[in-house]
Write a protein that holds these residues in place. Structure first.
Motif, PDB file in Angstrom:
ATOM      1  N   ILE A 480       5.003  -3.962   4.967  1.00 37.74           N
ATOM      2  CA  ILE A 480       5.432  -3.040   3.915  1.00 37.74           C
ATOM      3  C   ILE A 480       4.571  -1.795   3.952  1.00 37.74           C
ATOM      4  N   ASP A 481       5.228  -0.651   3.881  1.00 41.58           N
ATOM      5  CA  ASP A 481       4.558   0.653   3.900  1.00 41.58           C
ATOM      6  C   ASP A 481       4.801   1.336   2.557  1.00 41.58           C
ATOM      7  N   LEU A 482       3.728   1.487   1.769  1.00 39.75           N
ATOM      8  CA  LEU A 482       3.808   2.112   0.445  1.00 39.75           C
ATOM      9  C   LEU A 482       2.898   3.332   0.363  1.00 39.75           C
ATOM     10  N   ARG A 483       2.578   3.925   1.483  1.00 40.71           N
ATOM     11  CA  ARG A 483       1.656   5.064   1.497  1.00 40.71           C
ATOM     12  C   ARG A 483       2.242   6.251   0.731  1.00 40.71           C
ATOM     13  N   ASN A 484       1.352   7.109   0.270  1.00 44.94           N
ATOM     14  CA  ASN A 484       1.747   8.347  -0.414  1.00 44.94           C
ATOM     15  C   ASN A 484       2.717   8.097  -1.568  1.00 44.94           C
ATOM     16  N   ASN A 485       2.297   7.237  -2.499  1.00 46.38           N
ATOM     17  CA  ASN A 485       3.024   7.036  -3.744  1.00 46.38           C
ATOM     18  C   ASN A 485       2.048   7.254  -4.900  1.00 46.38           C
ATOM     19  N   GLN A 486       2.330   6.692  -6.052  1.00 48.47           N
ATOM     20  CA  GLN A 486       1.465   6.872  -7.222  1.00 48.47           C
ATOM     21  C   GLN A 486       1.032   5.520  -7.788  1.00 48.47           C
ATOM     22  N   LEU A 487       0.804   4.568  -6.901  1.00 49.77           N
ATOM     23  CA  LEU A 487       0.454   3.203  -7.300  1.00 49.77           C
ATOM     24  C   LEU A 487      -1.007   3.111  -7.743  1.00 49.77           C
ATOM     25  N   ARG A 488      -1.232   2.348  -8.811  1.00 47.68           N
ATOM     26  CA  ARG A 488      -2.590   2.091  -9.301  1.00 47.68           C
ATOM     27  C   ARG A 488      -2.971   0.624  -9.159  1.00 47.68           C
ATOM     28  N   ASP A 489      -1.990  -0.245  -9.044  1.00 57.07           N
ATOM     29  CA  ASP A 489      -2.248  -1.675  -8.912  1.00 57.07           C
ATOM     30  C   ASP A 489      -1.041  -2.341  -8.279  1.00 57.07           C
ATOM     31  N   LEU A 490      -1.220  -3.607  -7.885  1.00 63.37           N
ATOM     32  CA  LEU A 490      -0.132  -4.388  -7.315  1.00 63.37           C
ATOM     33  C   LEU A 490       0.099  -5.612  -8.193  1.00 63.37           C
ATOM     34  N   PRO A 491       1.346  -6.066  -8.355  1.00 62.20           N
ATOM     35  CA  PRO A 491       1.622  -7.221  -9.225  1.00 62.20           C
ATOM     36  C   PRO A 491       1.037  -8.513  -8.664  1.00 62.20           C
ATOM     37  N   SER A 492       0.562  -9.373  -9.555  1.00 60.84           N
ATOM     38  CA  SER A 492      -0.071 -10.621  -9.132  1.00 60.84           C
ATOM     39  C   SER A 492       0.910 -11.544  -8.415  1.00 60.84           C
ATOM     40  N   GLU A 493       2.222 -11.379  -8.696  1.00 60.50           N
ATOM     41  CA  GLU A 493       3.222 -12.238  -8.061  1.00 60.50           C
ATOM     42  C   GLU A 493       3.341 -11.992  -6.556  1.00 60.50           C
ATOM     43  N   MET A 494       2.701 -10.938  -6.068  1.00 63.05           N
ATOM     44  CA  MET A 494       2.748 -10.677  -4.623  1.00 63.05           C
ATOM     45  C   MET A 494       2.080 -11.779  -3.818  1.00 63.05           C
ATOM     46  N   LYS A 495       1.309 -12.638  -4.491  1.00 59.13           N
ATOM     47  CA  LYS A 495       0.672 -13.754  -3.784  1.00 59.13           C
ATOM     48  C   LYS A 495       1.710 -14.696  -3.185  1.00 59.13           C
ATOM     49  N   ASN A 496       2.956 -14.611  -3.664  1.00 57.88           N
ATOM     50  CA  ASN A 496       4.030 -15.454  -3.133  1.00 57.88           C
ATOM     51  C   ASN A 496       4.560 -14.957  -1.789  1.00 57.88           C
ATOM     52  N   LEU A 497       4.130 -13.768  -1.360  1.00 59.60           N
ATOM     53  CA  LEU A 497       4.581 -13.229  -0.066  1.00 59.60           C
ATOM     54  C   LEU A 497       3.721 -13.828   1.039  1.00 59.60           C
ATOM     55  N   THR A 498       3.962 -15.073   1.349  1.00 58.86           N
ATOM     56  CA  THR A 498       3.094 -15.829   2.254  1.00 58.86           C
ATOM     57  C   THR A 498       3.257 -15.463   3.721  1.00 58.86           C
ATOM     58  N   LYS A 499       4.230 -14.591   4.040  1.00 60.57           N
ATOM     59  CA  LYS A 499       4.417 -14.171   5.437  1.00 60.57           C
ATOM     60  C   LYS A 499       3.946 -12.746   5.676  1.00 60.57           C
ATOM     61  N   LEU A 500       3.418 -12.106   4.634  1.00 66.69           N
ATOM     62  CA  LEU A 500       3.038 -10.697   4.744  1.00 66.69           C
ATOM     63  C   LEU A 500       1.870 -10.515   5.708  1.00 66.69           C
ATOM     64  N   CYS A 501       2.080  -9.695   6.739  1.00 69.07           N
ATOM     65  CA  CYS A 501       1.047  -9.448   7.756  1.00 69.07           C
ATOM     66  C   CYS A 501       0.348  -8.105   7.548  1.00 69.07           C
ATOM     67  N   SER A 502       1.090  -7.079   7.180  1.00 70.85           N
ATOM     68  CA  SER A 502       0.461  -5.761   7.047  1.00 70.85           C
ATOM     69  C   SER A 502       0.966  -5.044   5.820  1.00 70.85           C
ATOM     70  N   ILE A 503       0.068  -4.308   5.181  1.00 69.85           N
ATOM     71  CA  ILE A 503       0.424  -3.512   4.013  1.00 69.85           C
ATOM     72  C   ILE A 503      -0.304  -2.178   4.102  1.00 69.85           C
ATOM     73  N   ILE A 504       0.428  -1.092   3.922  1.00 69.60           N
ATOM     74  CA  ILE A 504      -0.126   0.259   4.019  1.00 69.60           C
ATOM     75  C   ILE A 504      -0.092   0.890   2.636  1.00 69.60           C
ATOM     76  N   LEU A 505      -1.265   1.228   2.117  1.00 70.30           N
ATOM     77  CA  LEU A 505      -1.395   1.753   0.754  1.00 70.30           C
ATOM     78  C   LEU A 505      -2.159   3.069   0.725  1.00 70.30           C
ATOM     79  N   ASN A 506      -2.284   3.736   1.850  1.00 69.80           N
ATOM     80  CA  ASN A 506      -3.025   5.000   1.909  1.00 69.80           C
ATOM     81  C   ASN A 506      -2.440   6.028   0.935  1.00 69.80           C
TER      82      ASN A 506
END
Length: 605
Positions: A480-506
């Motif tokens: 998942i690529d979420l770069r260049n947004n206005q995010l301040r936090d991520l939801p705790s339910e994301m722990k259920n994404l057990t296959k997630l390999c990469s996340i971009i939050l720049n």
């Protein structure tokens, strides 16, 4: 006196005590099972099937009318002669240590679910369930598979993952109607050659075993679309696998391969060979293999030792995603920009020269634009002016991307919403990749949930997202690529994404390392540069055993904890642009290994 004496013997606490009883099965449940043919006893605390499951379960369909009347109360609507044979029995998530031989009294079973128990063996009586189509045995303690199971001619699916199997019977090949076989997370050192007789097999999962080689007979599995051999001890892949003409997804991550497998795979769309020891792609054999990947859409080569990217890679005209993270590549061929469908190019963790780091953080489009600028103009090339005819790639809905590449692409439109016609065109497709970057989205498009079962890659970079709760629904998500947004936090339910390999939050607004990321143990890449992060917990990071790339550059870290040096899986750690004093800039400039070594030396003894 005698009355008082008797009264003195009464247990005054008897009314407060509860007797310990074994779990029981209500007559109502059995009556319903006689009507529906299905009985669900999952998660009922059953400990030993002989003791905790009443004989009524096994004798559900063989009782005489008199016995049925004694055991289960039948009314006018529950006449015994109208009962249905039990076809589905669910016993999962209990504490069963054995299965009774009386299971043979349910010969009409088509589904038997025993997953998540404590079974160490199976009775030979299973072989009498000749109508069985699905057998679920995952998450037990099985050390062997009885030969009798291999006589179940109608079996279509058998799941055996998370057991303790060290070998399989040669008779496995008799299960000629199998379409799915999951043997992952066992102790298998080899496979019987008879596996080649499973000619209807479509999915074969062998990951997390101790396989050092694959039998040549696998080539006979001409209907297999997905083959997962990740996390084994493979040093070579037999060329005969080229005969697997239907193969679309091949996973070879975390093995001991030194060369790219040479496979003439006409249907192969996704090839994962990350975390191996591949050093060269420019040899004759390797370039021949690249030329054979005529349908490839995703090529993962991350975490290898590749030094040079050959020009022949430009022959992969169908390639949409190329992952070269954490290799030893110093230069990129400018012709890479000529790949017509390339949408995502991952290069973090390479010692690239001549390309500014800030250019790499701007994303694939900017990088490809830069590389195109390095290609000399061809004087014989016709000008690419607009014509009266609109090409498919220029249309509002690119049907080719949807049907062939399984991609939903609507980027660089500066749109506040994604048009419904895009989703309508993909209604019957198993979309795996979405690119809605460079728009004005403030939330995840609601119709994206139509592709929950298949979506593995989402790019929502360069939008105006302030929160992302809906992202937690995509359980198949790997990137998942979420770069260049206005995010301040991520939801705790994301722990259920057990296959997630990469996340971009720049380039977001994070002031601390997102708590939920510490809980996603599958993570391999976390890019969190250009935020306001002021601290990181090294002890929790150490639990991310697959994390190899961590970008914390240009944040507000005043202190780098020495324990961060114990994160042994890290191969690329970016810390530049933070206001800490130690380690000094000269050490940071030497690269990840030098930084980690310095940090380890600072750990108090």
């Amino acid at each position: 006196m005698s009355r008082l004496k008797r009264a003195g013997q009464v247990d005054s606490l008897a009314g407060f005590r509860t007797e310990k009883t074994e779990p029981t099965i209500s007559s109502g449940l059995l009556k319903a099972a006689r009507k529906s043919g299905q009985l669900d006893l999952s998660g009922r605390g059953l400990t030993e099937v002989n003791a905790s499951v009443p004989q009524d379960v096994y004798r559900l369909n063989i009782d005489t009318p008199e016995e049925a009347h004694q055991n289960v109360s039948f009314g006018v609507s529950d006449r015994w002669w109208e009962q249905t044979d039990l076809t589905k029995l669910l016993l999962s998530s209990n504490h069963l240590t054995q299965l009774s031989d009386d299971i043979r009294l349910l010969p009409a079973l088509t589904t038997l679910d025993l997953h998540d128990n404590q079974l160490s063996s199976l009775p030979s009586a299973l072989g009498e369930l000749q109508e069985l189509q699905q057998l679920r045995l995952s998450h037990n303690q099985l050390t062997s598979l009885p030969v009798e199971v291999c006589t179940l001619k109608n079996l279509c699916s058998i799941t055996l993952q998370q057991n303790q199997l060290e070998s399989l019977p040669d008779e496995l090949g008799h299960l000629e109607n199998l379409t799915q076989l999951d043997l992952s997370n066992n102790h298998l050192k080899g496979l019987p050659s008879s596996v080649g007789r499973l000619i209807r097999l479509q999915k074969l999962n062998l990951c997390h075993n101790n396989l050092s080689c694959l039998p040549a007979t696998l080539a006979q599995l001409t209907n297999v679309k997905l083959l997962d051999c990740s996390n084994n001890q493979l040093t070579d892949i037999p060329a005969s696998l080229s005969d697997m003409l239907a193969l679309e997804q091949l996973y070879l991550r975390h093995n001991k391969l030194c060369l790219l497998p040479k496979l003439l795979a006409p249907a192969l769309k996704e090839l994962y060979v990350g975390n191996n020891s591949i050093e060269q792609l420019e040899t004759e054999q390797e370039t021949e293999q690249l030329a054979c990947l005529t349908a490839i859409s995703l090529l993962e080569l991350r975490d290898n030792k590749i030094k040079i990217l050959p020009e022949q890679i430009t022959s992969l005209s169908t390639l949409t995603r190329l992952d070269l993270t954490n290799n030893d590549i110093t230069t990129l061929p400018a012709s890479l920009s000529l790949l017509p469908n390339l949408k995502l190019l991952l290069l973090e963790g390479n010692p690239l020269r001549g390309i500014r780091r800030d250019l790499l953080t701007k994303g694939t489009n900017e990088l490809l634009k830069y590389l195109r600028g390095r290609i000399k103009e061809d004087p014989e090339r016709a000008d690419e002016g607009q014509t009266a005819m609109t090409l498919p790639s220029q249309a509002r809905v690119n049907v080719h991307n949807i049907n062939t590449l399984k991609s939903l692409i609507y980027s660089e439109k500066q749109a506040a919403n994604i048009p419904d016609e895009l989703f309508d065109a993909a209604a019957d497709q198993s979309v795996t990749t979405v690119n809605f970057s460079k728009n004005q989205l403030t939330s995840i498009p609601p119709r994206l949930v139509e592709h929950l079962p298949s979506l593995s890659d989402i790019n929502l970079g360069f939008n105006k997202l302030t929160c992302s709760p809906d992202i937690c629904k995509f359980l198949q998500l790997m990137h998942i690529d979420l770069r260049n947004n206005q995010l301040r936090d991520l939801p705790s339910e994301m722990k259920n994404l057990t296959k997630l390999c990469s996340i971009i939050l720049n380039y977001n607004r994070f002031k601390s390392f997102p708590e939920v990321l510490y809980q996603i143990v599958s993570l391999e890449t976390v890019l969190l540069g250009n935020n306001q992060v002021d601290k990181v917990d090294p002890h929790r990071l150490m639990k991310l055993v697959h994390l190899s790339t961590l970008d914390l550059s240009n944040n507000d870290l005043l202190n780098i904890p020495p324990e961060l040096g114990r994160c042994a899986s890290l191969r690329c750690l970016s810390l530049e642009g933070n206001p800490f004093r130690t380690p000094r800039a000269a050490i940071v400039a030497k690269g990840t290994d030098a930084v980690l070594e310095y940090l380890r030396s600072r750990i108090p003894t």
